[in-house]
Design an enzyme around this catalytic site. Structure first.
Site, PDB file in Angstrom:
ATOM      1  CD  GLU A 182     -41.110 -16.433  40.232  1.00 45.42           C
ATOM      2  OE1 GLU A 182     -41.261 -17.399  39.469  1.00 45.42           O
ATOM      3  OE2 GLU A 182     -41.509 -15.292  39.962  1.00 45.42           O
ATOM      4  CD  GLU A 251     -38.153 -12.441  38.301  1.00 47.83           C
ATOM      5  OE1 GLU A 251     -38.997 -12.753  37.436  1.00 47.83           O
ATOM      6  OE2 GLU A 251     -37.436 -13.262  38.891  1.00 47.83           O
TER       7      GLU A 251
END
Ligand code: GAL
Length: 637
Positions: A182, A251
């Site tokens: 991320e 995710e």
């Protein structure tokens, strides 16, 4: 050599020298990951190896397989596996290779998210503390010392996996790896150096030659051939940055983590199932539950700070390894329904049409194969829609799956799986502590001294930042000072303390004067504690606590902790103040009890025959039947 052994050796040789013959060649195209030439719809779930015990792994993985998973995803935890630079530890819960082999034994694939920055509510985001002390280092940017360490650890993990022939390209289960985590969420803070860092990370990872694809999550500019993937509660609107890459969801948050004092997280399975079905409706072919089994943050591994030791996550398998119903069962049904559509899903893009306001149909049709998804994305109203000449009832916020474009095998809002409620009976620890007789309850205790008690304490002028001082060897740092007070005995003053966090206890002349804590939204705090001084010598002992190091955000390693000041005595005679910030303080890293191993329950000096001490500021408690020990101030647990 027996015949079976000869066959195995031959297999291995062929695998190494001609991977396309026997080993899974993993590639990708616009539609999907392609394993051995076959596009695949893959359902994945996160289980982090150190968040359960090796004894639990086979059962957790079997339950994942029974729930319809094809892939197990795990991060790799750098600070756990290399606690001291150059000294690796892969024992017990840290045994990554054993975990990967356990997944392989169950016949599932592995997605290895090496990071090595992982976030993950893990102490310091997975970075070892020693990294912070490398001269000139700057984390997660175009910085030579950092890149050298990141490359070394990443290569170490890749080499370990290769040595055990665990990549799919070698006949093993690992079909995918992740580099970074991320970074796209925070890279703007790093400017041009962030851009070049991500290019470097991509090139570095690719050069390790794993024979399987790499992904970067939440990284819109992930350089080719790295696949950029989505993380979030919903990812149906996500599009990868190239038409040659598949739409992947790394995710899908099955619940959430638990901060100190927070409500226990809950994500209804109807919503989770809706999100999954919407993703496959809109062109997805790989999705991963984060978490499928969350587990436990053992020891001091949780980071955030202010993250609970439970990492249950409201996942389909609960913290203790027990199937959570109806979540697990309903998702199993969803997976079955999606797999019935696999042939159509991998063959073509969906044709998406509107069936009215907030109503959407997606049809995957090629030759005689046809699968359809009908969605009602309105949050309140159920509707009946007409699709291909038939009518279908769609509850609010739901998707119906039609593997033959005609018959509904599942609607995400309708739960058919049996629901089981597991319950635990727990004994009340509080009541035991409340009773005065230690011996009758099984509890035992040891007092922790207030202030400096260890030989390795040291003096220093001024207030020290905590993490640089403790190197996270302990959560505790004593700041101790003796002052000569010229005023009257019993003088009421105020001790003003400013701290970067995370919590503190202040003692005046050995007695607790006050405490303060930050919280998961705001770590820093300022506190004004009324104190009574005696004439002459007064001791001020401040015990500063960290509760897991920062794991997220740009430059998170520089945020710091502890009492960096100012520390001021206010309200002295004539309205004077006394700034203590630049005095000569004495420091002690950690507690005496930690040196004695009390935090793991060891040592033979526990008191259990007598009553609990009263008004004792700091006490270690232990109870045998839970193999549990804890440390607390005198107000109790
Ligand atoms: C994501 C992150 C994960 C985890 C998750 C929250 O943003 O990639 O590592 O921290 O949030 O549980």
């Amino acid at each position: 050599m027996r015949a079976t052994q000869i066959v195995l050796v031959l297999f291995w040789l062929l695998c190494i020298h001609s991977p396309t013959l026997f080993c899974a060649n993993v590639e990708y195209d616009h539609r999907a990951l392609v394993i051995d030439g076959k596009r695949r719809v893959l359902i994945s779930g996160s289980i982090h190896y150190p968040r359960s015990t090796p004894e639990m792994w086979p059962d957790l993985i079997q339950k994942s397989k029974d729930g319809g998973l094809d892939v197990i995803e795990t991060y790799v935890f750098w600070n756990l596996n290399e606690p001291v630079r150059g000294q690796y530890d892969f024992d017990g819960r840290k045994d990554l290779v054993k975990f990967v082999k356990t997944v392989a034994a169950a016949g599932l694939y592995v997605h290895l998210r090496i990071g090595p920055y992982v976030c993950a509510e893990w102490n310091y985001g997975g970075f070892p503390l020693w990294l912070h002390f490398i001269p000139g280092i700057k984390f997660r940017t175009d910085n030579e010392p950092f890149k050298a360490e990141m490359k070394r650890f990443t290569a170490k993990i890749v080499d370990m996996i290769k040595e055990e022939n665990l990549y799919a390209s070698q006949g093993g289960p690992v079909i995918l790896s992740q580099i970074e985590n991320e970074y796209g969420n925070i890279d703007s803070a790093y400017g041009a150096a962030g851009k070049s860092y991500i290019k470097w990370a991509a090139t570095m990872a690719t050069s390790l030659d794993t024979g399987v694809p790499w992904v970067m999550c939440q990284q819109a500019d992930a350089p080719d051939p790295i696949i950029n993937t989505c993380n979030g509660f919903y990812c149906d609107q996500f599009t990868p940055n190239s038409n040659t890459k598949p739409k992947m969801w790394t995710e899908n948050w099955s619940g959430w983590f638990l901060p100190f004092g927070g409500a226990v997280p809950y994500r209804p399975v109807e919503d989770l199932a809706f999100a999954v079905a919407r993703f496959f409706q809109r062109g997805g072919t790989f999705q991963n539950y984060y978490m499928y089994h969350g587990g436990t943050n053992f020891d001091r591994t949780s980071g955030g700070p202010f993250i609970a030791t439970s990492y249950d996550y409201d996942a389909p398998i609960d913290e203790y390894g027990i199937i959570r119903q109806p979540k697990w069962g309903h998702l199993k049904e969803v997976h079955k329904a999606i797999k019935l559509c696999e042939e159509a899903l991998i063959a073509t893009d969906p044709t998406i049409t509107s069936l009215g306001p907030n109503l959407e149909a997606a049809v995957y049709k090629t030759g005689s194969v046809c699968a359809a998804f009908l969605a009602n994305v309105d949050t309140k109203s159920d509707v009946t829609v007409n699709f291909s000449g038939n009518s279908y009832h769609l509850p609010a916020w739901s998707v119906s799956i039609l593997p033959d474009c005609k018959n509904v095998v599942l609607n995400t809002a309708k739960i058919n799986s049996a629901s089981a409620i597991s319950s635990f009976t727990t004994e009340s620890l509080k009541e035991d502590i409340g009773s005065s007789e230690a011996s009758s309850t099984g509890w035992s205790w040891i007092s922790e001294p207030v202030g400096i008690s260890k030989a390795d304490s040291f003096p220093q002028t001024g207030l020290l930042e905590q993490i640089n001082t403790t190197a996270d060897k302990s959560d505790y740092l004593w700041y101790s000072l003796s002052i000569d007070y010229k005023g009257d005995a019993g003088s009421q003053t105020v001790l003003h303390i400013e701290s970067l966090g995370h919590a503190l206890h202040a003692f005046i002349n050995g007695k607790l004067a006050g405490s303060q804590t930050g919280n998961s939204g705001k770590y820093k705090f300022t506190v004004d504690i009324p104190v009574t001084l005696v004439a002459g010598k007064n001791t001020i002992d401040l015990l500063s606590l960290t509760v897991g190091l920062q794991n997220y955000g740009a430059f998170f390693d520089t945020w710091g902790a502890g009492i960096t000041g100012p520390v001021i005595l206010k309200g002295l005679a004539n309205g004077n103040t006394l700034d203590l910030s630049y005095q000569k303080w004495t420091y002690q890293v950690g507690l005496k009890g930690e040196d004695l191993g009390l935090s793991s329950g060891s040592s033979g000096q526990w008191n259990s025959q007598s009553t609990f001490p009263k008004n004792q500021p700091l006490i270690w408690y232990k109870v045998i039947r839970f193999s549990f020990s804890c440390f607390t101030g005198y107000k109790g647990i």
